[in-house]
Scaffold this motif. Structure first.
Motif, PDB file in Angstrom:
ATOM      1  N   PHE A   9      58.876 -17.899   9.252  1.00  0.00           N
ATOM      2  CA  PHE A   9      58.293 -17.580   8.066  1.00  0.00           C
ATOM      3  C   PHE A   9      58.158 -17.518   6.915  1.00  0.00           C
ATOM      4  O   PHE A   9      57.876 -16.781   6.052  1.00  0.00           O
ATOM      5  N   TYR A  11      57.221 -18.723   3.549  1.00  0.00           N
ATOM      6  CA  TYR A  11      56.250 -18.776   2.445  1.00  0.00           C
ATOM      7  C   TYR A  11      56.002 -20.266   1.798  1.00  0.00           C
ATOM      8  O   TYR A  11      56.879 -20.421   0.701  1.00  0.00           O
ATOM      9  N   ARG A  17      49.566 -20.520   2.111  1.00  0.00           N
ATOM     10  CA  ARG A  17      49.497 -20.216   3.276  1.00  0.00           C
ATOM     11  C   ARG A  17      50.666 -19.693   3.689  1.00  0.00           C
ATOM     12  O   ARG A  17      51.202 -20.744   3.339  1.00  0.00           O
ATOM     13  N   VAL A  18      51.495 -19.063   4.967  1.00  0.00           N
ATOM     14  CA  VAL A  18      52.225 -18.620   5.761  1.00  0.00           C
ATOM     15  C   VAL A  18      52.184 -19.501   6.146  1.00  0.00           C
ATOM     16  O   VAL A  18      51.361 -19.764   6.865  1.00  0.00           O
ATOM     17  N   ARG A  23      47.887 -17.502  10.242  1.00  0.00           N
ATOM     18  CA  ARG A  23      47.852 -16.113   8.968  1.00  0.00           C
ATOM     19  C   ARG A  23      47.082 -17.157   8.492  1.00  0.00           C
ATOM     20  O   ARG A  23      47.125 -18.611   7.883  1.00  0.00           O
ATOM     21  N   SER A  25      46.484 -15.211   5.043  1.00  0.00           N
ATOM     22  CA  SER A  25      47.050 -14.591   3.677  1.00  0.00           C
ATOM     23  C   SER A  25      47.613 -14.581   3.140  1.00  0.00           C
ATOM     24  O   SER A  25      48.384 -14.750   4.025  1.00  0.00           O
ATOM     25  N   GLN A  27      50.931 -14.189   1.861  1.00  0.00           N
ATOM     26  CA  GLN A  27      52.790 -13.244   2.379  1.00  0.00           C
ATOM     27  C   GLN A  27      53.643 -13.071   1.135  1.00  0.00           C
ATOM     28  O   GLN A  27      54.511 -13.593   1.458  1.00  0.00           O
ATOM     29  N   CYS A  28      53.198 -11.495   0.135  1.00  0.00           N
ATOM     30  CA  CYS A  28      54.114 -12.349  -1.231  1.00  0.00           C
ATOM     31  C   CYS A  28      55.604 -11.574  -0.581  1.00  0.00           C
ATOM     32  O   CYS A  28      56.981 -12.058  -1.356  1.00  0.00           O
ATOM     33  N   ALA A  29      55.862 -10.752   0.353  1.00  0.00           N
ATOM     34  CA  ALA A  29      56.639 -10.327   0.531  1.00  0.00           C
ATOM     35  C   ALA A  29      57.999 -11.635   0.852  1.00  0.00           C
ATOM     36  O   ALA A  29      59.335 -10.718   0.863  1.00  0.00           O
ATOM     37  N   LEU A  30      57.412 -12.588   1.843  1.00  0.00           N
ATOM     38  CA  LEU A  30      58.318 -13.160   2.824  1.00  0.00           C
ATOM     39  C   LEU A  30      58.427 -14.848   0.978  1.00  0.00           C
ATOM     40  O   LEU A  30      59.349 -15.494   1.635  1.00  0.00           O
ATOM     41  N   CYS A  31      57.307 -14.828   0.258  1.00  0.00           N
ATOM     42  CA  CYS A  31      58.366 -15.932  -0.610  1.00  0.00           C
ATOM     43  C   CYS A  31      59.426 -15.571  -1.733  1.00  0.00           C
ATOM     44  O   CYS A  31      59.528 -13.919  -2.129  1.00  0.00           O
ATOM     45  N   SER A  43      47.051 -16.910  -5.212  1.00  0.00           N
ATOM     46  CA  SER A  43      45.992 -16.832  -4.091  1.00  0.00           C
ATOM     47  C   SER A  43      45.367 -17.474  -4.137  1.00  0.00           C
ATOM     48  O   SER A  43      44.845 -18.253  -4.863  1.00  0.00           O
TER      49      SER A  43
END
Length: 202
Positions: A9, A11, A17-18, A23, A25, A27-31, A43
């Motif tokens: 997961f 980023y 892209r993840v 996927r 979209s 995924q800033c929470a994983l960056c 983006s």
């Protein structure tokens, strides 16, 4: 302390892209890098963001509130934001369990704005009429009515609506049907007294 994120997961900012072919979209929470802080656009949005007119004024006021060192309550921030955007009418959609807090907010804001308030039991719709089981032993029990709250404040043509104590789901329905922008005012963010003054710093 570094937060562990499973490798699959992680980023990849270089591909936007993840690392998962399914996927598409961001995924800033994983960056881990957050290179957006230093000018990198990870983006797929390259243009078309409309920061002009009221949108520009809104984000400028928000940025000022964020950077200003003065410690304020959420209610003070809402009042300052509303005043600077030229709002005149403020709505309060509140849970009937928090009538005292709603009156406190009303007393403070009504010094600066036209304030309209609607409690969650407005229209007095019986729970059983919507196939909802009663929670108390009584002949009649009213259901919460967030759509009714929104429609009544729409009739008042409010510029901004404050949600106070609305339970999960009711707040979502209210925001869905409210024509004016809506914001949640956390109960813990309330001032202790209705005598509180708001410094608008013109």
């Amino acid at each position: 302390m570094e937060i562990f994120i499973p490798a699959k997961f992680i980023y990849d900012c270089s591909t936007y892209r993840v690392k998962d072919p399914g996927r598409k979209s961001v995924q800033c929470a994983l960056c881990r890098n957050k290179e957006c802080l230093i000018g990198k656009n990870c983006s797929v949005i390259k243009s078309g963001l409309d920061y002009s007119g009221d949108n520009l004024k809104s984000i400028q006021i928000s940025a000022w509130l964020e950077s200003d060192p003065t410690k304020r309550t959420k209610l003070e921030e809402i009042a300052i934001y509303s005043k600077r955007l030229g709002y005149r009418k403020i709505g309060i959609a509140f849970c009937i369990e928090h009538e005292r807090e709603a009156r406190l907010v009303y007393d403070i804001l009504s010094r600066y704005f036209d304030v309209f308030s609607v409690c969650c039991k407005v229209c007095s719709i019986e729970k059983e009429s919507l196939d909802i089981r009663k929670t108390v032993e009584s002949e009649f029990e009213a259901v919460c009515n967030p759509i009714g709250q929104a429609l009544l404040l729409n009739d008042d043509r409010t510029d901004l609506n404050i949600m106070l104590g609305l339970k999960t789901g009711y707040d979502i329905l209210f925001a869905k049907y409210s024509e004016a922008p809506s914001i949640t005012l956390p109960l813990l963010e309330l001032p202790s007294s209705g005598d509180s003054e708001i410094d608008f710093i013109e």
